[in-house]
Design a protein around this motif. Structure first.
Motif, short mmCIF file in Angstrom:
data_model
loop_
_atom_site.label_atom_id
_atom_site.label_comp_id
_atom_site.label_asym_id
_atom_site.label_seq_id
_atom_site.Cartn_x
_atom_site.Cartn_y
_atom_site.Cartn_z
N ALA A 6 42.99 -21.54 15.36
CA ALA A 6 42.44 -20.28 15.86
C ALA A 6 41.73 -19.53 14.73
O ALA A 6 40.64 -18.96 14.92
CB ALA A 6 43.55 -19.44 16.47
N PHE A 7 42.32 -19.53 13.57
CA PHE A 7 41.70 -18.82 12.44
C PHE A 7 40.36 -19.43 12.04
O PHE A 7 39.35 -18.73 11.89
CB PHE A 7 42.67 -18.83 11.25
CG PHE A 7 42.08 -18.29 9.98
CD1 PHE A 7 41.83 -16.94 9.82
CD2 PHE A 7 41.74 -19.15 8.93
CE1 PHE A 7 41.28 -16.44 8.65
CE2 PHE A 7 41.18 -18.66 7.78
CZ PHE A 7 40.95 -17.29 7.62
N LEU A 8 40.36 -20.75 11.90
CA LEU A 8 39.12 -21.41 11.51
C LEU A 8 38.06 -21.28 12.59
O LEU A 8 36.86 -21.13 12.31
CB LEU A 8 39.39 -22.89 11.19
CG LEU A 8 40.27 -23.14 9.97
CD1 LEU A 8 40.52 -24.62 9.76
CD2 LEU A 8 39.63 -22.52 8.72
N THR A 9 38.50 -21.32 13.83
CA THR A 9 37.56 -21.13 14.92
C THR A 9 36.95 -19.74 14.87
O THR A 9 35.73 -19.55 15.07
CB THR A 9 38.27 -21.35 16.27
OG1 THR A 9 38.80 -22.67 16.30
CG2 THR A 9 37.30 -21.18 17.43
N ALA A 10 37.77 -18.76 14.58
CA ALA A 10 37.26 -17.39 14.47
C ALA A 10 36.25 -17.28 13.34
O ALA A 10 35.20 -16.62 13.47
CB ALA A 10 38.42 -16.42 14.25
N VAL A 11 36.55 -17.94 12.22
CA VAL A 11 35.60 -17.93 11.10
C VAL A 11 34.27 -18.54 11.53
O VAL A 11 33.18 -18.02 11.26
CB VAL A 11 36.21 -18.69 9.91
CG1 VAL A 11 35.15 -18.90 8.82
CG2 VAL A 11 37.38 -17.91 9.34
N GLY A 12 34.37 -19.66 12.22
CA GLY A 12 33.15 -20.31 12.69
C GLY A 12 32.38 -19.46 13.67
O GLY A 12 31.14 -19.42 13.64
N VAL A 13 33.09 -18.80 14.56
CA VAL A 13 32.42 -17.95 15.55
C VAL A 13 31.70 -16.79 14.86
O VAL A 13 30.56 -16.46 15.19
CB VAL A 13 33.46 -17.43 16.56
CG1 VAL A 13 32.86 -16.31 17.41
CG2 VAL A 13 33.92 -18.57 17.46
N ILE A 14 32.35 -16.23 13.87
CA ILE A 14 31.71 -15.13 13.14
C ILE A 14 30.43 -15.62 12.46
O ILE A 14 29.36 -14.98 12.51
CB ILE A 14 32.69 -14.54 12.13
CG1 ILE A 14 33.82 -13.81 12.88
CG2 ILE A 14 31.99 -13.57 11.18
CD1 ILE A 14 34.95 -13.36 11.99
N ALA A 15 30.55 -16.78 11.81
CA ALA A 15 29.36 -17.34 11.15
C ALA A 15 28.25 -17.63 12.15
O ALA A 15 27.06 -17.39 11.89
CB ALA A 15 29.75 -18.61 10.40
N LEU A 16 28.66 -18.08 13.32
CA LEU A 16 27.66 -18.41 14.34
C LEU A 16 26.99 -17.14 14.87
O LEU A 16 25.78 -17.11 15.09
CB LEU A 16 28.34 -19.16 15.48
CG LEU A 16 27.43 -19.82 16.51
CD1 LEU A 16 26.56 -20.87 15.84
CD2 LEU A 16 28.25 -20.41 17.64
N VAL A 17 27.78 -16.11 15.05
CA VAL A 17 27.21 -14.86 15.53
C VAL A 17 26.23 -14.29 14.51
O VAL A 17 25.13 -13.84 14.85
CB VAL A 17 28.34 -13.85 15.84
CG1 VAL A 17 27.77 -12.45 16.06
CG2 VAL A 17 29.11 -14.31 17.07
N LEU A 18 26.61 -14.34 13.25
CA LEU A 18 25.75 -13.79 12.22
C LEU A 18 24.45 -14.58 12.09
O LEU A 18 23.43 -14.06 11.62
CB LEU A 18 26.50 -13.78 10.88
CG LEU A 18 27.69 -12.82 10.81
CD1 LEU A 18 28.34 -12.89 9.44
CD2 LEU A 18 27.23 -11.40 11.11
#
Lengths: 341, 328
Positions: free
Chosen positions: A212-224
């Motif tokens: 979940a943590f790594l997914t959140a990191v990826g999602v943030i990077a994707l949004v940015l």
């Protein structure tokens, strides 16, 4: 590899970890299991070894009528069982099933299945027993109280239930045989043993959290990745540049800290001793006394008519004050006398 | 699309494989049975239940003075003896049946894995004039109830040996078991021989003194003297009943031997009519002429001490029960 690309890769890994964790969590094997065995006899037996194996776990039996659990010495139980069909629970081959062994009585006809049993009060048979379908003669068999037909002196403890009987194995005294009887002689349907097993699934929850943590990191990077941050970035860089830029031609604003710094306010006060004069009255040793001396000097300078330093600036140094003070001592006047008093 | 399916399947498979290795194996089976906590054939609760049911059945029969009510828990000689007592009690001023207390001060259970088995008890003292009563229960098989078969008052001054407790039980000895000397059968047969021979027998010194045989010898002497005076004859027969005899090991390696005896005493005179005591009249079967036979069903308990001791075997409890008087 840029920070954003690294975060995206971490996000992909996080999705995989999260998916694996959730799937593993959904398929997590239960800790509490109940191996079961089908039974087709009116008597089920747990011998001392199986009782010891079951330990503190619960032994269960299911049937259609009154079920009685009894214990006896092995020799007594063996003698009684020699005259009855019985299913022996022999082990737990896997977590799902109980292994059993069916033992039939000695060749002599058993009174339990004989239609010529003692004349106990006949009751309408609630349902034909499974064995009754094997032949028409069996349909004539009537329920027989397996316990009432013989002595019960050898039974030591008893548990009673209706339709279901559950016994904690540790309540059976060590070394004794547990004999469970369907009192009306109809076959019991099943025997089970509730067990708690060790499931090594401690890695599943951390896996989910890390995923979940790594997914959140990826999602943030994707949004940015899809948001244009250049205006805000430029604005910020300008602000930083403004904070850092100091031109040589710029005059400090009067009264500002920069102006005060430029005036040397931050420099420490220093006292230079005059080699010819007496030591300054403990200006170094006591700042309070030095300040008092400076104040007295300024008063003396102001009152002396022939002051040698009439143009002294309002900002006088300690050195000046000391010299003035010394002069005042060298040339005492009426005011000086008056000041001493 | 197919790649996605493969990916999901792969993740699922990996998870399943990982979980398959997470479950511990089924514990190994227990191959040896733990030792029995109480190896005696009866626990206290069981023996108490047997005693209570026996006394309830006996009490019901006593109330009705009907041996037909003795079905499950009372059997053997007790029915015969109690029948005679009921007959005597039904007569005018007849003696009441022997009081058998339902409170026990000691219970001796068997450790046998086979049948028949016995349980012996020692009651509290029924009254100030009576000694405690030793009772014997017998179980013939797994489907048979323990039945009260015999009882006997303790010999005054006698003491019973220490017996194993219910947790271990007393070994059930065969009559020919050579672990005791003499064997149970030898003890019975030698004591019967002593009863027949009288106090002049060499065996008189082989057994400890007891009031049972003293009274038997005294009664015999009376009958013999009476017969001699009337030119009559007196014949007494004593027969053991080995099939109904049992032995239980004591704690010190000896044994308690329970032995019923059948005794008949025939008194015959020439040219005269015999008479019997008034209290025995209800048991008379027939009309007395020149002969009378008293039939007794006795029960004795012999203590055979351990082989390494100096004590003599001796009767510690005995009962002399008149069950029948006949005219021949």
């Amino acid at each position: 590899m840029s920070l954003r690309t690294t975060a995206l890769v971490a996000g992909v890994i996080g999705v995989l970890l999260l998916a694996a964790g959730l799937i593993a969590d959904a398929q997590r094997p239960p800790r509490d299991v109940t191996p079961t065995a089908s039974v087709d006899t009116a008597v089920v037996v747990y011998e001392p070894e199986m009782i010891a194996f079951a330990a503190d776990n619960r032994i269960g039996f299911s049937g259609d009528g009154a079920i009685v659990g009894l214990t006896a010495r092995p020799a007594d139980a063996e003698a009684w069982l020699a005259e009855h069909d019985a299913t022996y629970v022999t082990g737990v081959p896997d977590w799902e099933t109980l292994s059993t062994d069916v033992a039939e009585p000695a060749p002599s006809p058993s009174p339990t299945v004989s239609p010529s049993a003692s004349a106990s009060p006949s009751e309408p048979e609630p349902s034909p027993s499974p064995s009754a379908s094997e032949g028409e003669s069996a349909e004539e068999a009537e329920p027989v109280d397996l316990l009432a037909e013989g002595s019960q002196d050898h039974w030591r403890q008893d548990w009673r239930g209706s339709g279901r009987l559950s016994i904690v194995a540790s309540e059976v005294p060590a070394g004794e045989v547990l004999v469970v009887v369907s009192q009306d002689g109809t076959p019991l349907t099943s025997a089970d043993l509730a067990l708690t097993r060790d499931v090594q699934d401690g890695w599943i929850t951390p896996l989910i959290w890390w995923g979940a943590f790594l997914t959140a990191v990826g999602v943030i990077a994707l949004v940015l990745r899809f948001i244009d941050l250049r205006p805000a970035q430029a604005k910020g860089e300008k602000w930083i540049a403004d904070r850092q830029r100091v031109g040589e031609d710029d005059e400090p604003t009067p009264g500002s800290r920069r102006a005060r710094r430029a005036a040397g306010e931050h420099l420490p006060e220093a006292t230079l001793e005059d080699e010819d004069s007496a030591p300054a009255p403990s200006a170094e040793s006591s700042p309070r006394r030095a300040a008092t001396a400076a104040s007295a000097a300024s008063v003396a300078a102001a009152s002396a008519p022939s002051s040698s330093a009439p143009s002294a600036s309002s900002v006088s140094s300690t050195e000046d004050a000391a010299n003035t003070d010394a002069d005042a001592d060298d040339h005492p006047g009426p005011d000086g006398e008056e000041e001493r008093s | 699309m197919s790649h996605r399916i493969l990916r999901v399947a792969g993740v699922t498979g990996v998870a399943a494989l990982a979980l398959a290795g997470c479950v511990a194996d089924v514990p190994a089976p227990v191959t040896s049975a733990p030792p029995l906590e109480a190896s005696g054939s009866l626990l206290d609760a069981q023996s108490s239940r047997i005693i209570d049911e026996t006394m309830a059945e006996l009490g019901a029969a006593d109330d009705e003075r009907d041996t037909g009510l003795m079905t499950d828990r009372v059997g053997g000689d007790v029915i015969t003896i109690r029948g005679a007592e009921y007959t005597l009690a039904n007569a005018d001023d007849g003696p009441a049946p022997t009081v058998l207390p339902d409170e026990m001060q000691a219970v001796y259970v068997s450790a046998a894995d086979t049948w028949p088995r016995t349980m012996a008890t020692v009651s509290v003292q029924p009254s100030d004039d009576d000694t405690p009563i030793v009772m014997l229960w017998v179980q013939e098989g797994i489907d048979d109830d323990y039945q009260l078969r015999e009882w006997a008052h303790m010999i005054p001054g006698a003491t019973l040996p220490a017996m194993p407790g219910p947790s271990t039980g007393a070994a059930q000895l065969g009559l020919e078991d050579s672990s005791i000397t003499p064997t149970a059968q030898e003890a019975i047969e030698q004591y019967v021989e002593l009863l027949l021979a009288g106090e002049g027998s060499d065996l008189n010194d082989a057994f400890a003194p007891d009031t049972y045989r003293e009274r038997l010898f005294a009664a015999r002497e009376t009958y013999v003297d009476a017969a001699n005076e009337a030119d009559g004859d007196y014949v007494e027969k004593v027969q053991p009943d080995l099939d109904a005899s049992f032995a239980m090991a004591t704690a010190d390696g000896g044994a308690l031997v329970f032995a019923p005896l059948s005794i008949t005493s025939s008194f015959t005179v020439e040219g005269a009519t015999v008479s019997i005591a008034d209290e025995d009249e209800p048991l008379l079967d027939g009309e007395l002429d020149d002969a009378v036979t008293h039939t007794y069903r006795d029960f004795i308990v012999i203590h055979v001490p351990a082989a390494d001791g100096d004590a003599l075997p001796g009767v510690v409890a005995a009962e002399h029960n008149l069950i029948k008087v006949s005219d021949s």
